[in-house]
Motif scaffolding. Structure first.
Motif, PDB file in Angstrom:
ATOM      1  N   HIS A  74      46.530  58.392  37.570  1.00 55.98           N
ATOM      2  CA  HIS A  74      46.225  57.363  36.569  1.00 55.98           C
ATOM      3  C   HIS A  74      47.475  56.708  35.990  1.00 55.98           C
ATOM      4  O   HIS A  74      47.421  56.024  34.978  1.00 55.98           O
ATOM      5  N   GLU A  75      48.594  56.936  36.640  1.00 57.77           N
ATOM      6  CA  GLU A  75      49.844  56.343  36.188  1.00 57.77           C
ATOM      7  C   GLU A  75      49.845  54.845  36.504  1.00 57.77           C
ATOM      8  O   GLU A  75      49.485  54.452  37.608  1.00 57.77           O
ATOM      9  N   VAL A  76      50.236  54.033  35.519  1.00 58.97           N
ATOM     10  CA  VAL A  76      50.388  52.597  35.772  1.00 58.97           C
ATOM     11  C   VAL A  76      51.855  52.358  36.117  1.00 58.97           C
ATOM     12  O   VAL A  76      52.751  52.656  35.331  1.00 58.97           O
ATOM     13  N   LEU A  77      52.088  51.832  37.327  1.00 56.99           N
ATOM     14  CA  LEU A  77      53.457  51.777  37.842  1.00 56.99           C
ATOM     15  C   LEU A  77      54.127  50.434  37.583  1.00 56.99           C
ATOM     16  O   LEU A  77      55.324  50.372  37.319  1.00 56.99           O
ATOM     17  N   GLU A  78      53.356  49.363  37.676  1.00 57.95           N
ATOM     18  CA  GLU A  78      53.972  48.041  37.555  1.00 57.95           C
ATOM     19  C   GLU A  78      52.899  47.031  37.179  1.00 57.95           C
ATOM     20  O   GLU A  78      51.774  47.089  37.680  1.00 57.95           O
ATOM     21  N   VAL A  79      53.254  46.101  36.287  1.00 54.45           N
ATOM     22  CA  VAL A  79      52.310  45.051  35.900  1.00 54.45           C
ATOM     23  C   VAL A  79      53.046  43.718  35.947  1.00 54.45           C
ATOM     24  O   VAL A  79      54.149  43.604  35.416  1.00 54.45           O
ATOM     25  N   GLU A  80      52.448  42.721  36.584  1.00 58.01           N
ATOM     26  CA  GLU A  80      53.037  41.384  36.489  1.00 58.01           C
ATOM     27  C   GLU A  80      51.933  40.332  36.399  1.00 58.01           C
ATOM     28  O   GLU A  80      50.781  40.586  36.763  1.00 58.01           O
ATOM     29  N   LEU A  81      52.305  39.161  35.865  1.00 60.47           N
ATOM     30  CA  LEU A  81      51.344  38.068  35.782  1.00 60.47           C
ATOM     31  C   LEU A  81      50.968  37.635  37.198  1.00 60.47           C
ATOM     32  O   LEU A  81      51.828  37.541  38.072  1.00 60.47           O
ATOM     33  N   ALA A  82      49.706  37.371  37.423  1.00 57.49           N
ATOM     34  CA  ALA A  82      49.264  36.960  38.753  1.00 57.49           C
ATOM     35  C   ALA A  82      49.970  35.677  39.190  1.00 57.49           C
ATOM     36  O   ALA A  82      50.275  35.502  40.370  1.00 57.49           O
ATOM     37  N   THR A  83      50.265  34.789  38.232  1.00 57.35           N
ATOM     38  CA  THR A  83      50.975  33.544  38.589  1.00 57.35           C
ATOM     39  C   THR A  83      52.358  33.868  39.152  1.00 57.35           C
ATOM     40  O   THR A  83      52.798  33.233  40.106  1.00 57.35           O
ATOM     41  N   ASP A  84      53.030  34.867  38.556  1.00 61.15           N
ATOM     42  CA  ASP A  84      54.355  35.252  39.060  1.00 61.15           C
ATOM     43  C   ASP A  84      54.238  35.908  40.426  1.00 61.15           C
ATOM     44  O   ASP A  84      55.045  35.646  41.323  1.00 61.15           O
ATOM     45  N   ALA A  85      53.234  36.770  40.604  1.00 63.74           N
ATOM     46  CA  ALA A  85      53.041  37.458  41.881  1.00 63.74           C
ATOM     47  C   ALA A  85      52.773  36.439  42.983  1.00 63.74           C
ATOM     48  O   ALA A  85      53.284  36.543  44.088  1.00 63.74           O
ATOM     49  N   LYS A  86      52.004  35.429  42.651  1.00 60.68           N
ATOM     50  CA  LYS A  86      51.661  34.379  43.616  1.00 60.68           C
ATOM     51  C   LYS A  86      52.914  33.583  43.978  1.00 60.68           C
ATOM     52  O   LYS A  86      53.155  33.268  45.146  1.00 60.68           O
ATOM     53  N   ARG A  87      53.726  33.285  42.976  1.00 57.76           N
ATOM     54  CA  ARG A  87      54.917  32.469  43.192  1.00 57.76           C
ATOM     55  C   ARG A  87      55.915  33.187  44.088  1.00 57.76           C
ATOM     56  O   ARG A  87      56.538  32.591  44.949  1.00 57.76           O
ATOM     57  N   THR A  88      56.061  34.506  43.878  1.00 54.92           N
ATOM     58  CA  THR A  88      57.022  35.257  44.687  1.00 54.92           C
ATOM     59  C   THR A  88      56.425  35.652  46.036  1.00 54.92           C
ATOM     60  O   THR A  88      57.064  36.316  46.827  1.00 54.92           O
ATOM     61  N   GLY A  89      55.170  35.275  46.262  1.00 52.38           N
ATOM     62  CA  GLY A  89      54.556  35.483  47.568  1.00 52.38           C
ATOM     63  C   GLY A  89      54.191  36.914  47.879  1.00 52.38           C
ATOM     64  O   GLY A  89      54.005  37.281  49.034  1.00 52.38           O
ATOM     65  N   ALA A  90      54.083  37.725  46.831  1.00 54.23           N
ATOM     66  CA  ALA A  90      53.763  39.142  47.068  1.00 54.23           C
ATOM     67  C   ALA A  90      52.289  39.313  47.419  1.00 54.23           C
ATOM     68  O   ALA A  90      51.477  38.486  47.081  1.00 54.23           O
TER      69      ALA A  90
END
Lengths: 90, 191
Positions: A74-90
């Motif tokens: 149940h560890e949360v490892l990483e959170v980012e805005l979906a807009t940023d994730a989309k921009r970096t192409g992940a």
């Protein structure tokens, strides 16, 4: 469980809505073919371990988030805005 | 009803969202309705956030606040109001703002109440899953969160005073939930 929203900071799980695997960020091209679309729409991993999901900060700032978490611990490892994730192409 | 020219027309009177519900005072904590004036939602167009902040400085004398914060000047307040959203409170919006942002009148959309008194933070802590200690939520800080099950915007005005906003249609539920908790906090404290 608590999720650290990049905008709001650490918040309780009850503020968030769970959408599912973060596949919507890598939607196939319209002509990608039946197999790719079948996979995109129907097939999901069900990992015991690290998973990458879309969450909506519904009761907070309204942002869509990509959350990496471990389903076993149940560890949360990483959170980012979906807009940023989309921009970096992940 | 007003009789005019032989027929009846309904004379409409504006009512505030918490009309007939407030004020309340329980155990040293008071709950009253605020009359914030015009409220305008500003959502900057793509890449226009900085330009909007500049236009706000020209129009109102204060820039856009960072997430989780609010800015205040004479009779004007700007709240961070969610992802890429601001709420301008007080004056009517300057027309120039529409060049940089979607401008939407929210004046009648929100019930705005003020919770004040030495126990105000204890009351709110029972309803809102946010760290409300002054070290984490100082005067001027603002949060979008839930209050019981309602979407709310909460701003700390001073050490012992909070402004709470919910959708106007939730006004009665808001007052009900706050009254409930004000009563139980007062009972627990023996006030």
């Amino acid at each position: 469980m608590r999720i650290t929203c990049p905008l709001c900071g650490e918040r309780d799980r009850r503020e968030f809505y769970y959408q599912g695997a973060a596949v919507a960020l890598t939607r196939p091209e319209p002509e990608a073919g039946e197999a790719a679309w079948d996979d995109y729409i129907h097939n999901r991993e069900n990992p015991c371990g690290v998973t990458r999901d879309l969450w909506h900060h519904e009761m907070g700032c309204g942002a869509w988030l990509v959350v990496m978490r471990n389903t076993a611990t149940h560890e949360v490892l990483e959170v980012e805005l979906a807009t940023d994730a989309k921009r970096t192409g992940a | 009803m007003t009789r005019t020219e032989g027929g009846c027309v309904i004379e409409l009177r504006a009512k505030s969202p918490c009309d007939g519900l407030l004020p309340l005072s329980i155990g040293g904590v008071t709950l009253s309705e605020a009359a914030p004036g015009a409220m305008t939602c500003l959502m900057p167009y793509k890449g226009q956030a900085a330009a909007l902040s500049g236009a706000l400085e020209v129009a109102c004398g204060i820039a856009a606040p960072a997430p989780g914060h609010s800015t205040v000047s004479d009779g004007v307040r700007i709240l961070w109001f969610g992802r890429e959203t601001l709420l301008l409170i007080g004056p009517e919006p300057a027309p120039e703002l529409a060049q940089h942002a979607a401008v939407v009148d929210h004046s009648d959309a929100w019930a705005v109440v003020r919770l004040e008194g030495p126990g105000a933070v204890d009351v709110l802590a029972r309803l809102v899953p946010v760290d409300l200690r002054e070290s984490a939520f100082a005067p001027g800080a603002t949060a979008r969160s839930e209050l019981r099950h309602m979407q709310a915007a909460i701003t700390r005005l001073s050490a012992d005073a909070f402004e709470i906003m919910v959708f106007r249609g939730m006004a009665r539920t808001l007052v009900h939930d706050l009254r409930d908790v004000m009563e139980s906090v007062a009972a627990r404290a023996g006030r």
